[in-house]
Design a protein around this motif. Structure first.
Motif, short mmCIF file in Angstrom:
data_model
loop_
_atom_site.label_atom_id
_atom_site.label_comp_id
_atom_site.label_asym_id
_atom_site.label_seq_id
_atom_site.Cartn_x
_atom_site.Cartn_y
_atom_site.Cartn_z
N GLY A 113 0.81 -1.22 0.00
CA GLY A 113 0.00 0.00 0.00
C GLY A 113 0.84 1.27 0.00
O GLY A 113 1.96 1.30 -0.50
N SER A 114 0.28 2.31 0.59
CA SER A 114 0.92 3.63 0.55
C SER A 114 0.82 4.33 1.90
O SER A 114 0.07 3.92 2.78
CB SER A 114 0.26 4.50 -0.53
OG SER A 114 -1.12 4.65 -0.28
N LYS A 132 -3.64 8.15 7.10
CA LYS A 132 -3.60 6.90 6.36
C LYS A 132 -3.77 5.68 7.25
O LYS A 132 -3.79 4.55 6.75
CB LYS A 132 -2.27 6.79 5.60
CG LYS A 132 -2.13 7.76 4.43
CD LYS A 132 -3.09 7.43 3.31
CE LYS A 132 -2.70 6.14 2.61
NZ LYS A 132 -3.60 5.84 1.48
N LYS A 270 2.71 8.05 -0.96
CA LYS A 270 3.85 7.37 -1.55
C LYS A 270 3.81 5.89 -1.19
O LYS A 270 3.22 5.51 -0.18
CB LYS A 270 5.17 8.00 -1.06
CG LYS A 270 5.36 7.91 0.44
CD LYS A 270 6.66 8.58 0.87
CE LYS A 270 6.82 8.52 2.40
NZ LYS A 270 8.07 9.18 2.84
N GLY A 271 4.41 5.08 -2.02
CA GLY A 271 4.43 3.65 -1.76
C GLY A 271 5.30 3.30 -0.57
O GLY A 271 6.15 4.09 -0.14
N ARG A 287 7.20 3.85 -5.21
CA ARG A 287 6.59 2.74 -5.94
C ARG A 287 7.65 1.88 -6.62
O ARG A 287 8.76 2.33 -6.91
CB ARG A 287 5.58 3.26 -6.97
CG ARG A 287 4.50 4.11 -6.36
CD ARG A 287 3.50 4.64 -7.37
NE ARG A 287 2.43 3.68 -7.63
CZ ARG A 287 1.39 3.93 -8.42
NH1 ARG A 287 1.29 5.10 -9.04
NH2 ARG A 287 0.45 3.02 -8.60
N GLY A 306 -1.28 -2.94 -6.57
CA GLY A 306 -1.88 -1.83 -5.82
C GLY A 306 -1.03 -0.59 -5.81
O GLY A 306 -0.28 -0.30 -6.76
N ASP A 307 -1.11 0.16 -4.73
CA ASP A 307 -0.43 1.46 -4.62
C ASP A 307 1.07 1.35 -4.80
O ASP A 307 1.71 2.29 -5.27
CB ASP A 307 -0.74 2.10 -3.26
CG ASP A 307 -2.18 2.55 -3.14
OD1 ASP A 307 -2.93 2.41 -4.13
OD2 ASP A 307 -2.56 3.04 -2.05
N GLN A 310 4.12 0.40 -9.86
CA GLN A 310 4.14 1.43 -10.90
C GLN A 310 4.18 0.75 -12.26
O GLN A 310 5.20 0.25 -12.70
CB GLN A 310 5.36 2.34 -10.73
CG GLN A 310 5.47 3.44 -11.77
CD GLN A 310 4.72 4.70 -11.40
OE1 GLN A 310 3.93 4.68 -10.47
NE2 GLN A 310 4.97 5.78 -12.11
N MET A 323 -3.66 5.58 -7.46
CA MET A 323 -3.52 4.78 -6.23
C MET A 323 -4.89 4.69 -5.55
O MET A 323 -5.14 5.31 -4.52
CB MET A 323 -2.44 5.39 -5.34
CG MET A 323 -1.08 5.42 -6.03
SD MET A 323 0.15 6.49 -5.27
CE MET A 323 0.84 5.39 -4.02
N ALA A 328 -6.00 -1.94 -7.17
CA ALA A 328 -5.46 -3.02 -6.34
C ALA A 328 -6.32 -4.27 -6.43
O ALA A 328 -5.81 -5.40 -6.54
CB ALA A 328 -5.36 -2.54 -4.89
#
Length: 444
Positions: A113-114, A132, A270-271, A287, A306-307, A310, A323, A328
């Motif tokens: 995820g991110s 998050k 961001k990843g 990513r 997923g997030d 890339q 994202m 995902a």
């Protein structure tokens, strides 16, 4: 190095790192496959992140948007879940390093995820707050309600204004939804719970660096979001960058200053990569570069979805897919099918993203919806937004609890969870410290 207690079934082992939308859909699709599935996550629950902002604004309880991972896979006999922190990977040895020991894999799928992206601004990272995680959402709720309580003890009008000025940075769906939710707190809760405080003592700013809100959606939706936010009393600042923030004063790129003790950062994500990969496949936004089959560049048995992934082979999305949950989910299902195909000696299928539409809520009876070429705004879009989110929640209990809360709030204009769970967190600095070190928290 200790070995975690995971039985060796003799089947190919698929290790999935992350229990988000991608990870759980991948694991579900493998329930009948001739593999052993090992699911790892630092938490023992799946979090429905699109409703985090409602937890942070006292609209929902934390457990209504989280569902235990073991509850999802209780009947899936080929899956073993372990709550663990992943430390790194040794690709040459097909070994994953975790807090519970080393885990061997035949196939590794990264679905981590991110996280909040502060774009290298250390001051904002120190004094601002992202949204998050469940801990962050609960702490925001604690902080917002505590600001109201502490303001009653103040006599200086400027200090009161600074304490009750909330700035949300980022005009995407999260920022728009958060600004709308806080504005409803001001409209419905402030005069009810804190009648001593005048409504004009509280300001809400929504700051967006670009020329419009909801930049990934159409001009129609952007205009609706701007109009709806302004009707709620949100001060929207477009084409405005954020330069510095010291916990007291926000400095904008145009030189203007806003006195505020509450900065919520929703300007980017961001990843969350795993250590052990060469820098060549890791992008600045965290990513990992993957091909059209979601395989990590340079590896045959390591994939990312997923997030964190890339993929740039789609001309519709030259900078990679958005994202969002649907990417995902679809990638998780594709990778599951491709793993089965590989075991059967068949060719894999490339990923093709099907855009199912975009939704964003602005406030009560205000939302935007884009489904295909259809663009909607207002109350009908708001009902669509609620229906889609309700159906996407895991667990019948969670669906009923959220629906009951929404119905109750709609008719009473009330928010029943406006309580402070934990003492402390009197300022944003302490709040940031508690989030960076969640092991010290006692969140209920």
């Amino acid at each position: 190095m200790m070995q975690p207690n995971i039985p060796d079934t003799g089947l190919p082992r698929v290790v999935i790192v992350g229990g988000g939308f991608g990870g759980i859909n991948l694991a579900k699709q493998l329930r009948k496959a001739p593999v052993q599935v090992v699911l790892l996550d630092r938490n023992n629950y799946h979090l429905f992140q699109p409703l985090l902002y409602q937890v942070s604004t006292a609209g929902l309880e934390p457990d209504s948007i989280a569902f235990p991972l073991r509850g999802i896979f209780g009947r899936q006999k080929n899956l073993h879940f372990r709550m663990a922190e992943v430390k790194g990977v040794r690709p040459a040895e097909n070994t994953l390093e975790t807090g519970i020991g080393e885990i061997h894999y035949d196939y590794l799928v990264i679905a981590t995820g991110s996280n909040t992206n502060f774009f290298g601004n250390k001051l904002i990272e120190q004094h601002g707050i992202g949204m998050k995680s469940l801990i962050e959402a609960v702490q925001i709720r604690n902080y917002v309600i505590k600001q109201f309580e502490e303001t009653l003890l103040l006599a200086d009008k400027e200090e009161i204004k600074s304490k009750l000025t909330f700035v949300i940075v980022g005009g995407g769906p999260t920022g728009v939804e958060m600004a709308g939710a806080i504005s409803e707190l001001r409209k419905y809760i402030l005069p009810k719970d804190y009648p001593e405080l005048p409504l004009d003592c509280m300001d809400i700013y929504l700051v967006e660096m670009g020329p419009r809100l909801l930049p990934t959606m159409s001009e129609f939706s952007s205009a609706k979001a701007l109009e709806g936010s302004q009707r709620l009393g949100v001060k929207v600042l477009l084409n405005t960058a954020v330069k510095e923030y010291d916990g007291q004063t926000l400095l904008l790129g145009n030189g203007e200053k806003i006195a505020t003790k509450s900065l919520i950062w929703a300007a980017g994500v961001k990843g969350i990569p795993i250590k052990g990969f060469d820098k060549e496949i890791l992008l600045p936004n965290g990513r990992i570069m993957v091909n059209e089959y979601c395989q990590v560049k340079g590896f045959d048995n390591i994939l990312a979805i997923g997030d964190i992934a890339q993929m740039t082979n789609d001309p519709r999305f030259p900078r990679g897919y958005p994202m969002v949950a649907q990417v995902a989910i679809q990638q998780g299902k594709l990778v599951a099918g491709n793993l089965v195909k590989r075991l059967q000696g068949r060719s894999m299928q490339p990923f093709k993203y099907k855009d199912l539409g975009s939704l964003a809520t602005i406030g009560r009876n205000k939302a935007v919806a884009e489904i295909g070429k259809t663009k909607l705004g207002g109350r009908f879009a708001w009902f669509i937004w609620m229906a889609v989110h309700l159906m996407s929640l895991l667990g019948f209990r969670n669906k009923m609890v959220v629906l009951t809360n929404w119905i109750y709030r709609y008719f009473t204009f009330d928010r029943g969870t406006r309580i402070i769970i934990k003492r402390g967190a009197a300022n944003i600095v302490k709040l940031r410290q508690s989030i960076l070190h969640p092991e010290q928290e006692e969140v209920s």
